[in-house]
Design a protein around this motif. Structure first.
Motif, mmCIF file in Angstrom:
data_model
loop_
_atom_site.group_PDB
_atom_site.id
_atom_site.type_symbol
_atom_site.label_atom_id
_atom_site.label_comp_id
_atom_site.label_asym_id
_atom_site.label_seq_id
_atom_site.Cartn_x
_atom_site.Cartn_y
_atom_site.Cartn_z
ATOM 1 N N HIS A 225 0.822 -1.207 0.000
ATOM 2 C CA HIS A 225 0.000 0.000 0.000
ATOM 3 C C HIS A 225 0.858 1.259 0.000
ATOM 4 C CE1 HIS A 225 -2.146 3.264 2.201
ATOM 5 N NE2 HIS A 225 -3.089 2.960 1.328
ATOM 6 N N GLN A 228 2.174 2.598 -3.254
ATOM 7 C CA GLN A 228 1.114 3.054 -4.153
ATOM 8 C C GLN A 228 0.373 4.264 -3.601
ATOM 9 O OE1 GLN A 228 -1.082 -0.423 -6.130
ATOM 10 N NE2 GLN A 228 -0.337 -1.368 -4.263
ATOM 11 N N ILE A 251 3.384 7.046 -7.865
ATOM 12 C CA ILE A 251 2.080 7.064 -8.516
ATOM 13 C C ILE A 251 1.744 8.458 -9.028
ATOM 14 C CG2 ILE A 251 -0.395 6.717 -8.164
ATOM 15 C CD1 ILE A 251 1.078 4.151 -8.356
ATOM 16 N N SER A 271 4.651 2.162 -14.655
ATOM 17 C CA SER A 271 3.716 1.311 -13.909
ATOM 18 C C SER A 271 4.232 -0.116 -13.812
ATOM 19 C CB SER A 271 2.337 1.325 -14.582
ATOM 20 O OG SER A 271 1.796 2.627 -14.624
ATOM 21 N N LEU A 274 7.142 -0.158 -11.388
ATOM 22 C CA LEU A 274 6.668 -0.091 -10.000
ATOM 23 C C LEU A 274 6.122 -1.436 -9.555
ATOM 24 C CD1 LEU A 274 6.072 1.581 -7.467
ATOM 25 C CD2 LEU A 274 3.889 2.245 -8.514
ATOM 26 N N LEU A 278 7.637 -3.603 -6.540
ATOM 27 C CA LEU A 278 6.756 -4.047 -5.460
ATOM 28 C C LEU A 278 6.838 -5.555 -5.266
ATOM 29 C CD1 LEU A 278 3.432 -1.999 -5.776
ATOM 30 C CD2 LEU A 278 4.797 -2.326 -3.717
#
Length: 294
Positions: A225, A228, A251, A271, A274, A278
């Motif tokens: 979380h 993001q 983001i 994206s 990322l 993650l």
């Protein structure tokens, strides 16, 4: 007969499978496809744009983009502080609830879950107004005690956002940890009390070791979380654009590239990067912590 039952059972998963393919797999595949191309203007730009195959150029640009990598480092450092604080508070509340009767614990659970049930954007708007020096009560309250704080100052933005995230997340994490505590055999507590162990010793030596798996889960979800994060800094940017820039978090950079710069291909590459970061971070954290739990 058994094969027929299996097909009937599998048929119940069809709606989920369709939703998973349409809402997850296809968008991810399309993002990967877009990230491999680059839009170029024809002539002076009057002839429109054409997409040309760029290979991994967008990914190379993202990995060498100081704004994107700086935002990743900024959020990672913030997560190293905010997540342990939030999980410590959640663990303390779960241990406190475990000492109460079932009826009293139920009331406190409902009270602590209220922040989690409030939508994130609504909670952010509420806290931005609470932080406001013009309409919020916190600034004049601080002056009464001799504190001249500004929650939107560069040195206070991250603590302000961290307080908001902690307020909204402790209830959810507390419930996961508290549920794990309910699975600990009560006989262990009674035996420890008979041996003269205090409640603090019981919590440290019995309860906390038994909920390490829940702590790993909550930490893993918090890491996902945190990288993001978007709603909270985006609202803070409206109040203090000098402090919270459009490259404050990963983001926010992706959003700016896609909807302000109209660079969808580069936004898609960021994206995917990322998502990969993650995944790697979550995998490494799980492998390291799972060894400790074992």
């Amino acid at each position: 007969m058994i094969r027929s039952l299996r097909w009937k059972g599998a048929a119940f998963t069809v709606p989920f499978q369709l939703g998973f393919v349409l809402l997850y797999l296809l968008p991810i595949g399309y993002a990967v496809y877009q990230s491999l191309y680059r839009s170029q203007s024809s002539g002076l730009g009057l002839g429109g744009t054409t997409d040309t195959f760029a290979g991994l150029d967008n990914y190379r640009q993202g990995l060498t983009d100081p704004a994107f990598m700086g935002s990743m480092l900024r959020v990672a450092l913030f997560a190293c502080v905010q997540i342990p604080v939030m999980l410590t508070v959640s663990l303390a509340l779960a241990l406190f609830l475990d000492t109460l009767t079932a009826r009293a614990a139920g009331r406190f659970r409902l009270f602590l879950l209220v922040p989690y049930m409030i939508p994130g954007i609504v909670a952010a708007i509420v806290w931005v107004n609470l932080y406001s020096p013009d309409v919020g009560p916190l600034t004049p309250l601080g002056r009464l005690f001799g504190f001249d704080w500004n929650f939107f100052a560069p040195s206070m933005v991250w603590p302000s956002i961290g307080n908001l995230l902690t307020w909204g997340g402790i209830g959810y994490n507390m419930m996961i940890i508290y549920s794990a505590l309910q699975g600990v055999p009560r006989e262990l507590f009674e035996a420890a009390r008979l041996d003269g162990a205090s409640e603090i010793r019981i919590a440290r030596s019995i309860k906390i070791p038994h909920v390490r798996g829940a702590l790993v889960l909550t930490a893993l979800l918090s890491i996902i979380h945190m990288l993001q994060i978007f709603n909270e800094p985006a609202l803070f940017r409206r109040v203090t654009p000098q402090t919270v820039t459009d490259s404050f978090t990963p983001i926010m950079i992706i959003y700016n590239q896609a909807f302000n710069a109209n660079n969808y291909n580069y936004a898609a590459a960021l994206s995917v990067l990322l998502a990969l970061i993650l995944g790697i971070a979550s995998f490494l954290f799980y492998r390291i912590t799972s060894r400790e739990v074992d």
